[in-house]
Design a protein around this motif. Sequence first.
Motif, mmCIF file in Angstrom:
data_model
loop_
_atom_site.group_PDB
_atom_site.id
_atom_site.type_symbol
_atom_site.label_atom_id
_atom_site.label_comp_id
_atom_site.label_asym_id
_atom_site.label_seq_id
_atom_site.Cartn_x
_atom_site.Cartn_y
_atom_site.Cartn_z
ATOM 1 N N ARG A 54 -16.883 -12.028 -3.009
ATOM 2 C CA ARG A 54 -16.626 -10.490 -1.983
ATOM 3 C C ARG A 54 -16.602 -10.731 -1.238
ATOM 4 N NH1 ARG A 54 -20.837 -8.236 1.107
ATOM 5 N NH2 ARG A 54 -20.710 -5.900 0.724
ATOM 6 N N GLU A 55 -17.349 -12.024 -0.406
ATOM 7 C CA GLU A 55 -17.655 -12.773 0.621
ATOM 8 C C GLU A 55 -15.491 -12.876 1.250
ATOM 9 O OE1 GLU A 55 -19.991 -12.749 2.705
ATOM 10 O OE2 GLU A 55 -19.290 -12.941 4.964
ATOM 11 N N ASP A 56 -14.912 -13.514 0.599
ATOM 12 C CA ASP A 56 -13.728 -13.656 0.280
ATOM 13 C C ASP A 56 -12.949 -12.833 0.249
ATOM 14 O OD1 ASP A 56 -14.239 -16.406 0.730
ATOM 15 O OD2 ASP A 56 -13.885 -17.198 -1.064
ATOM 16 N N ARG A 57 -12.962 -11.340 -0.506
ATOM 17 C CA ARG A 57 -12.146 -10.654 -0.310
ATOM 18 C C ARG A 57 -12.710 -9.716 0.719
ATOM 19 N NH1 ARG A 57 -10.842 -8.786 -5.303
ATOM 20 N NH2 ARG A 57 -9.907 -7.240 -4.527
ATOM 21 N N LEU A 58 -13.371 -9.890 1.300
ATOM 22 C CA LEU A 58 -14.055 -9.140 2.542
ATOM 23 C C LEU A 58 -13.553 -9.371 3.246
ATOM 24 C CD1 LEU A 58 -15.437 -6.502 2.791
ATOM 25 C CD2 LEU A 58 -17.328 -7.941 3.850
ATOM 26 N N GLU A 92 -10.984 -11.398 3.333
ATOM 27 C CA GLU A 92 -8.870 -11.267 3.559
ATOM 28 C C GLU A 92 -8.334 -9.879 3.965
ATOM 29 O OE1 GLU A 92 -7.198 -12.048 -0.270
ATOM 30 O OE2 GLU A 92 -5.586 -11.019 -0.018
ATOM 31 N N ILE A 93 -9.418 -8.740 4.004
ATOM 32 C CA ILE A 93 -9.312 -7.394 3.791
ATOM 33 C C ILE A 93 -9.272 -6.743 5.407
ATOM 34 C CG2 ILE A 93 -9.822 -5.006 3.984
ATOM 35 C CD1 ILE A 93 -10.996 -5.490 0.815
ATOM 36 N N TYR A 94 -10.738 -7.807 5.644
ATOM 37 C CA TYR A 94 -10.474 -7.121 6.857
ATOM 38 C C TYR A 94 -9.466 -7.804 8.096
ATOM 39 C CZ TYR A 94 -13.981 -3.036 7.004
ATOM 40 O OH TYR A 94 -13.901 -2.701 6.762
ATOM 41 N N GLU A 95 -9.233 -9.142 7.498
ATOM 42 C CA GLU A 95 -8.720 -9.961 8.699
ATOM 43 C C GLU A 95 -6.522 -8.988 8.815
ATOM 44 O OE1 GLU A 95 -8.813 -14.075 7.322
ATOM 45 O OE2 GLU A 95 -10.487 -14.456 8.810
ATOM 46 N N ASN A 96 -6.285 -8.683 7.557
ATOM 47 C CA ASN A 96 -5.113 -8.183 7.529
ATOM 48 C C ASN A 96 -5.174 -6.595 7.776
ATOM 49 O OD1 ASN A 96 -3.691 -10.698 6.597
ATOM 50 N ND2 ASN A 96 -5.182 -10.670 5.192
ATOM 51 N N LEU A 97 -6.100 -6.008 8.602
ATOM 52 C CA LEU A 97 -5.561 -4.670 8.124
ATOM 53 C C LEU A 97 -5.022 -4.181 8.303
ATOM 54 C CD1 LEU A 97 -9.938 -3.847 9.032
ATOM 55 C CD2 LEU A 97 -8.590 -3.198 7.654
ATOM 56 N N GLU A 98 -4.227 -3.039 9.216
ATOM 57 C CA GLU A 98 -3.153 -2.272 9.326
ATOM 58 C C GLU A 98 -4.273 -1.257 10.224
ATOM 59 O OE1 GLU A 98 0.205 -0.640 8.056
ATOM 60 O OE2 GLU A 98 0.525 -0.990 6.914
ATOM 61 N N LYS A 145 -12.352 -0.072 -1.558
ATOM 62 C CA LYS A 145 -12.510 0.510 -2.989
ATOM 63 C C LYS A 145 -12.376 -0.804 -4.304
ATOM 64 C CE LYS A 145 -12.632 5.262 -2.858
ATOM 65 N NZ LYS A 145 -11.323 5.857 -2.113
ATOM 66 N N PRO A 146 -11.281 -1.106 -3.270
ATOM 67 C CA PRO A 146 -11.927 -2.748 -4.688
ATOM 68 C C PRO A 146 -13.177 -3.922 -4.395
ATOM 69 C CG PRO A 146 -10.099 -2.703 -2.761
ATOM 70 C CD PRO A 146 -10.601 -2.057 -3.164
ATOM 71 N N LEU A 147 -13.923 -3.394 -3.553
ATOM 72 C CA LEU A 147 -15.306 -4.071 -3.564
ATOM 73 C C LEU A 147 -16.272 -3.443 -4.576
ATOM 74 C CD1 LEU A 147 -14.833 -4.539 0.392
ATOM 75 C CD2 LEU A 147 -14.856 -6.318 -1.413
ATOM 76 N N ALA A 148 -15.989 -1.746 -4.734
ATOM 77 C CA ALA A 148 -17.031 -0.951 -5.104
ATOM 78 C C ALA A 148 -17.747 -1.949 -6.379
ATOM 79 C CB ALA A 148 -16.463 0.032 -5.524
ATOM 80 N N GLU A 149 -16.368 -2.581 -7.291
ATOM 81 C CA GLU A 149 -17.256 -2.960 -8.433
ATOM 82 C C GLU A 149 -17.814 -4.428 -8.123
ATOM 83 O OE1 GLU A 149 -14.354 -3.677 -12.659
ATOM 84 O OE2 GLU A 149 -14.100 -1.705 -11.184
ATOM 85 N N LEU A 150 -17.036 -5.316 -7.531
ATOM 86 C CA LEU A 150 -17.901 -6.403 -7.070
ATOM 87 C C LEU A 150 -19.293 -5.994 -6.887
ATOM 88 C CD1 LEU A 150 -15.734 -8.716 -5.228
ATOM 89 C CD2 LEU A 150 -16.995 -9.529 -6.800
ATOM 90 N N ASP A 151 -19.486 -5.786 -6.189
ATOM 91 C CA ASP A 151 -20.915 -5.069 -4.877
ATOM 92 C C ASP A 151 -21.884 -4.485 -6.194
ATOM 93 O OD1 ASP A 151 -20.220 -6.210 -2.736
ATOM 94 O OD2 ASP A 151 -20.198 -3.832 -1.381
#
Lengths: 308, 336
Positions: free
Chosen positions: B49-53, B55-61, B14-20
């Motif tokens: 955006r690239e960094d956030r993405l 970060e999110i995908y490297e720390n998935l549960e 969700k945090p990516l939605a606004e950036l996009d």
Amino acid sequence: MADSETNTASGDDAPKRPEPSGNVDPASMTQISAKETLDVRSAKKTSIPEGLWLRCPGCDKMLFRKAMEANLHVCPECGHHFRISATERIRQLCDVKSFEPRRWKLEGADPLNFIDLKPYPDRLAKEQEKTGQPEAIQAGRAFIKGRPVALCCLDLTFMMGSMGSVVGEAITRSIEFATDRELPLIIVSCSGGARMQEGALSLMQMAKTSAALARFDDAGGLFISLLTDPTTGGVTASFAMLGDVILAEPGALIGFAGPRVIKQTIRQDLPEGFQRAEQLLDVGMVDRVVPRSELRNEIARIIDYAGK
Amino acid sequence: MSRAATNYELAFEKPLAELDRSIRDLEAAVLPETDSDQAQELARLRAEREDRLREIYENLEPWETVRIARHPLRPQTRDYVRLMFKDFCELHGDRRFGDDPAIVTGFARVGSIKCLVVGHQKGKDTAEKVACHFGCAHPEGYRKALAKMKLAEKFGLPIVTLVDTPGAFPGIGAEQRGQAEAIAVCMKEMSRLQTPIVSVVIGEGGSGGALAIAVADRVGMLEHAWYSVISPEGCAAILWKEANEKTNREAARALKLTARDNLALGIVDDVVPEPVGGAHRDPESAAENLQHWLTERLRELKRFKPANLPARRRLRFRKLGVTDGGASLVSLEGDE
């Protein structure tokens, strides 16, 4: 098959009745674990309520426990087959004193460090204490009416007979043993399926055992699979359904998915007798439904037709 | 665009939605090749955006990985067939009962290599999902898969299987037609096919229904796929007595079902990387990575005589659950 090959009283064609545990000849116990008595007692605890009398789930009649037990754990009134431990199964199926357990030291481990409501090693320890058995299987060489066989019995009293790495390994080694010695292979299944606590490693035991059976098949070996109540999940979907001849005990629940899961998925009531041995016979999934009292005769007969 | 909308349906995205949205607005306003402040802002936002993405995908549960593996936009077998293979010639039916759309089979070419493709199909739109039972195959699906794999063996074609199923279908007809038998026979026969087999878990590797078509010489897993003995919900319902958001999360963690975990356990041989943000954000790149891996493995297996493959394949699975030395799962002493 020469009867002289047996080292037991195989002249007796009637299936051996289980003796009251207090009167068992100590010599006959030497091949089996000294903890057998403990195992039998705890088996009763899990599958049959304690007491001198019990109510039969089949016909609702009150049964004298000793009479039921002396009748191969089958209700004398209606023929309901009570669940039995691997130790009791071996005692019923094999010629007296003939079962030699294979001496592998397969110890359970906890590769996933699995913890649900309690850690997996604690569960294992508790099951071992309860049953006196290291795992959910007993495997070895035995004689059935004088015919030598490689025998595996899953043990429902140990974590619902579930298949983890140790059970899968023991089954696989038994298949390899039967292949090398050109013995007929008998696997008695009763299991809730693959063991969740070992994750994908439990799953892989399905492929491992099936692949070993392919090689046994190539070598021309005879595999008789006996399905007993209940046989479900990853055990059914691997070695249990791969028998050259598949036998089932009357009334046994046999399936891939459990009835509860199916009911939840399709949201309708299940038909009468669904997933029971008799229905599997009807739809062509098993060869014969065989009462416990006939198992020794039937297995011996099939070995005489198809064994080496 | 419905596509953009559903890319944010997972809570952690969700945090990516606004950036996009900001990026899209700027993209609309800025002419290409201008060097305005706006263009610089756009570049900055894209990098963020690239960094956030990442970060999110490297720390998935693990539970989040399961959610990604089930993402409605995640490419499925038919997508990969379209993206990776040429000249797909679909083959239907098990010659016994029917044609299960939950398993797709056919001849195809990957690069210059002719092969047989077998894969679970979950379905994209509602009609296809219902027809495919959401990727839960019936016995006829497994029997179809095996029949076509035997064709491949006969004609010397290597086999590629794409695994993506929550599990085999639990239903009355499936049971009566021998679901367990169909799976067991598929595994047994696959283990002795004299032709190379490469399998990859592209989404969900749910239990016996997944393994039934994955008894292969080489097994890979896409980075955000899961593979285990049971789904987290199934496991939670039994061991935690109730499946809810919290117990599902715990069960997913306990089952060690991610690609990295399965690699460590020796269940899979390779993890195939996905583009940043998952295969659903960039199916083309995901397919490119997968095709590269498949081609490499198929070339490698070509070195073996087909007749020698079954013994090696059997040994690959034989070793699982038992290892020698240090961190052994079971000790091997005392065998006679």
